[in-house]
Design an enzyme around this catalytic site. Structure first.
Site: not given
Length: 307
Positions: A112-114, A116
């Site tokens: 998951l990106d930073i 999210t």
């Protein structure tokens, strides 16, 4: 080469005959033999009664490898954490608060990106992780999305029928309106891919910005109710085997998860430890925090709307 073979030094170290480095020294000195033949670095063996390994002519007792139990964690990733083991800038990572283990390590199932938050799975089984992450697996993911901007029926139709992104066409499998005020609206969306920032890029392709993104489900595994951000809980045998069945792996027959009253006590202790560690991370100097406390409190309010 049999897939049941192991490096000679690993087998002997596990059996208590020295460290791997010491055993490599014995091999280089020609002191170890396998079935009468002098061993060399790089030799691999399959453990069976007929194999005779000697050190200075003395037969060594060999231990069978212990069966490792496939373990799976459900982790509530907060915004601001990176999906990496180490960050050169010292920023918090998703591995910081996971339970420590001996003889195994946690492997993240996807990323998951930073910016999210939400459900992120970890497992000790590398084969399970690799198969779940493979594009052919097509596990359905569900996200709660808060968008900023005007959304009309044409936008929604385009998002389900498909839009062209820089890495190819993409679409949501389903979109469900979940409420909101003014131009801040909540939707739940599903897709079966895991491309980088795909949910955000899909909305941006129709001129709408995502201001909050939370993964609430992976396959049939939901973000556990009551789990705080930065907290984790271990999945039981039924949910673990559900994931293994998805990718055609044999079912697990053992679990490390406590049952009944013991399970409730363990989960409560896990949550207390996770919250304590989350507080410690949040108190880091500015620039190294995952998010401000006010932002965290706001997240708790809006998460329930997003689901």
């Amino acid at each position: 080469m049999s897939d049941k073979t192991e490096k000679l030094q690993k087998v002997l170290a596990r059996s208590g005959h020295g460290s791997r480095r010491e055993i490599e020294g014995y091999i280089q000195q020609g002191r170890i033999s396998i079935d009468g033949k002098i061993a060399t670095l790089g030799d691999r063996i399959e453990i069976k009664p007929s194999v005779k390994i000697r050190l200075d002519g003395r037969i060594l007792n060999i231990k069978e490898p212990q069966k490792t139990v496939c373990r799976v964690l459900a982790y509530y990733k907060p915004e601001g954490e990176l999906c990496t083991r180490h960050d050169p800038e010292g920023r918090p990572t998703v591995f910081d608060r996971l339970p420590k283990m001996q003889g195994a390590r946690w492997i993240a199932v996807g990323r998951l990106d930073i910016n999210t938050s939400g459900l992120l799975l970890f497992t000790t089984d590398g084969e399970l992780a690799n198969r779940l992450m493979h594009p052919s697996c097509e596990v359905e993911r569900e996200y709660a999305v808060r968008v900023f901007g005007e959304v009309d029926s044409a936008n929604l139709r385009q998002l389900t029928q498909g839009v062209q992104l820089e890495d190819g066409p993409a679409s949501f499998k389903t979109i469900a309106f979940k409420g909101g005020e003014g131009i801040n609206q909540w939707y739940n969306v599903t897709l079966t891919e895991g491309r980088n920032r795909e949910v955000r890029r899909l909305w941006e392709a129709v001129g709408v910005q995502v201001s909050r993104l939370i993964r609430v489900r992976y396959g049939d595994i939901n973000l556990p109710k009551g789990l705080p951000r930065g907290g984790w809980t271990e999945l039981g045998l039924e949910q673990t085997n559900y994931l293994r069945q998805l990718v055609d792996l044999d079912e697990e027959i053992m679990t490390k998860v406590a049952v009944g009253r013991d399970q409730r006590r363990v989960k409560a202790n896990q949550i207390r430890r996770a919250v304590r560690r989350h507080t410690q991370v949040a108190s880091r100097p500015a620039g190294k925090r995952p998010a401000s406390s006010s932002r965290q409190n706001a997240g708790k309010t809006t998460t329930s709307k997003g689901r």
